[in-house]
Design an enzyme around this catalytic site. Structure first.
Site, PDB file in Angstrom:
ATOM      1  N   GLU A 389      44.162  33.860  27.543  1.00 38.77           N
ATOM      2  CA  GLU A 389      44.658  34.003  28.650  1.00 38.77           C
ATOM      3  C   GLU A 389      45.845  34.598  29.083  1.00 38.77           C
ATOM      4  OE1 GLU A 389      42.346  33.975  31.572  1.00 38.77           O
ATOM      5  OE2 GLU A 389      40.896  33.199  30.612  1.00 38.77           O
ATOM      6  N   HIS A 392      45.523  37.974  28.530  1.00 41.97           N
ATOM      7  CA  HIS A 392      45.397  38.518  29.972  1.00 41.97           C
ATOM      8  C   HIS A 392      46.430  39.266  30.349  1.00 41.97           C
ATOM      9  CE1 HIS A 392      41.217  38.647  29.481  1.00 41.97           C
ATOM     10  NE2 HIS A 392      40.946  37.262  29.997  1.00 41.97           N
TER      11      HIS A 392
END
Length: 595
Positions: A389, A392
């Site tokens: 994550e 991202h």
């Protein structure tokens, strides 16, 4: 932490800070009202664009409205995900969704208008008005949709149907996040505890087979009980895709899905075909697992157990973050410096709490910073989810910092590259920095299972989507039985005959949220294939590879995804990135056997 923990029990430094978007509800409402005013402004341009100046004025106001809406919708969606049971948050999300429908309706005239224009007229406008140069790429991009845009009246109707079209996804989301109850299972000390998703993933990694079987049955039970309802929501979603693909004159829902990214269908087909032709390493791994575990029958709930007995890597969040920073050090000082700041700057919501949305994601409006939702539970999976994550988040941050609004948003296609490069770098770091053969074996096993989950499972899901959309296009009914028949056959094909399938397994389709965003999951597979290729060059110490990768992260959506990837040395028009990943998987299985 258990889902029973209340949000108020979580330290502030482990919660994201949504006041960075709006300090309070009054600010949100003020922007909401400003958006309503802007809707009237942009709607007034209908039939009133006759000059280059008027075109620029519309585009400027339209962009302002678009990014204001993004800010409103993202902020209230993040707030709802903190606790999906809060009716005030549900109502505000609905209010934001309705606003989005009004925006689509107010601006639905523009695409038909633009596509009715002669290219020579647009060329002349851009030559006359310097400000239009900013919008030039997007304006010309629209022309490729000329064959797929309907009349003004039909576009208005479709815009007004926006909320109705989204009902299957919304209903499944409420079933999956708010209503489903998994019941009780046996805890570590023999007591009865309420099963949560986070707990389920942990139990599947447990060496207690009875607990795994019990959790598997308990986890699938509510889905099996709702199989007909969920088949209806998924079937409706698929039929919507088929209908609107026909209405817009695409060859198929798959072609329509790939069209925006300029990805040919051959990339999707090549992914499935190349994988199907190279499943023997997966069968070899499954057979090894069965033999190593000493099982007469290998079941689905046996597939996630680490193959190193009496070994469990527990890593608290603080240590996990530091380990991630060390693993990603090859990406350079700029990358690591931003990651260090993110930890304490209100970007990350760390813990699983009562009512919180499951899973993990990264999201945020342009002009603020990315927000990362986790349900961290101090396992190795949690460590890699964190790295994923934050990949991202870094992609979003670097794109926003280096691109104007119009080209900052990258596509989902390249998003999974950034997240997976982080995972590959991290696992390599951990393998290189331990002499503990048990830990090394554990990590090789984990790397294999990562590829299994991120590549093989996603290719299987991708083939499932292709088949069910083809069935719907041919007029075949999508019932719980027909969906289960497809899913069961594919699971057996991808995992081999050594896995004995429990009856519940065939309903696996009923628990996958991504199926409501059609033809999305294949990007995980192309993402990890691309990431392995990029990371291998970085790990070889190729500084040019680091620089080309950082440029890629800063490029946002300034080019089509396949072109952006080609600059990093990855060409997905060929089987090479796929075969390279499959070769790595085969090598890892060999290492596991040798260790």
């Amino acid at each position: 932490m258990s889902e029973q923990v209340q949000r108020t029990d979580v330290p502030v430094h482990e919660q994201w800070d949504l006041t960075h978007i709006y300090e309070d509800g009054a600010q949100w409402e003020a922007d909401y009202n400003r958006a309503l005013d802007l809707i009237q402004v942009v709607a007034a341009f209908e039939d009133q664009i006759h000059t280059a100046g008027q075109l620029l004025a519309f585009l400027t106001k339209d962009e302002e409205l678009s990014f204001l809406y993004e800010k409103l919708f993202v902020s209230t969606s993040l707030k709802l995900d903190e606790d999906t049971r809060v009716t005030e948050s549900q109502a505000r999300v609905d209010k934001a969704k309705s606003l989005g429908v009004k925006i689509k309706s107010a601006t639905s005239f523009f695409r038909p208008f633009l596509l009715s224009m002669e290219k020579e007229t647009l060329d002349a406008y851009i030559a006359q008005e310097a400000g239009l140069d900013y919008f030039k790429k997007d304006l010309y991009e629209e022309f490729k949709y000329k064959a797929h845009v309907l009349s003004k009246e039909k576009e208005e109707v479709l815009a007004q149907l926006g909320e109705v079209i989204g009902v299957p996804k919304t209903v499944f989301g409420m079933i999956n996040n708010a209503d489903i109850q998994f019941g009780e299972v046996t805890g570590e000390n023999g007591e009865k505890v309420t099963l949560t998703r986070g707990m389920y993933s942990r139990i599947l990694e447990s060496h207690n087979r009875e607990r795994r079987a019990e959790a598997f049955k308990a986890y699938y039970k509510p889905y099996v009980g709702l199989k007909n309802t969920i088949a209806s929501t998924l079937g409706s979603s698929v039929k919507n895709n088929v209908l609107f693909s026909k209405m817009r004159h695409y060859e198929s829902p798959l072609q329509r899905s790939l069209f925006g990214d300029n990805v040919p269908v051959s990339v999707y087909d090549n992914l499935i075909q190349t994988t199907r032709e190279n499943l023997s390493p997966m069968y070899r791994y499954v057979a090894y697992r069965k033999k190593h575990m000493g099982l007469d029958e290998l079941r689905v709930y046996d597939l996630s157990v680490p193959l190193v007995e009496d070994f469990e890597l527990k890593m608290p969040y603080e240590e996990a973050y530091e380990t991630m920073l060390k693993g990603l050090a090859p990406l350079g000082d700029e990358y690591i410096g931003i990651l260090k700041q993110a930890k304490t700057a209100g970007w990350i919501d760390v813990r699983e709490t009562k009512g919180k949305r499951s899973g993990a994601y990264c999201w945020g409006p342009y002009g603020t910073h990315p927000y990362v939702l986790l349900n961290h539970n101090d396992t190795l999976d949690s460590l890699f989810t964190l790295a994923h994550e934050m990949g991202h988040a870094m992609h979003s941050y670097l794109s926003d910092a280096n691109q104007p609004k119009i080209s900052a948003q990258y596509t989902i296609f390249v998003a999974e590259v950034a997240s997976t490069v982080n995972e590959v770098l991290l696992i390599n770091y951990m393998l290189q920095h331990t002499d503990d053969l048990k830990l090394k074996r554990y990590l090789v096993n984990h790397f294999i299972d990562t590829i299994k989950g991120t590549f093989f499972s996603q290719v299987m899901f991708a083939e499932f989507e292709k088949i069910v959309h083809e069935k719907a296009a041919n007029g075949e009914a999508l019932t719980a039985d027909s969906l289960s028949e497809v899913y069961r056959a594919l699971f057996q094909a991808y995992n081999g005959e050594d896995v004995v399938l429990d009856p519940e397994l065939q309903y696996g389709w009923s628990r996958i949220p991504h199926f409501y965003n059609a033809f999305y999951v294949y990007k995980y597979a192309t993402g990890i294939a691309s990431a392995v290729s990029i990371a291998s060059r970085i790990l070889e110490g190729d500084q040019e590879a680091v620089q080309s990768y950082m440029t890629f992260l800063k490029s946002g959506g300034s080019e089509y995804p396949l072109e952006l990837l080609k600059r990093t040395g990855v060409d997905l028009l060929t089987p090479e990135p796929i075969t390279k990943l499959l070769s790595l998987f085969d090598s890892l299985v060999g290492q596991l056997e040798a260790l």
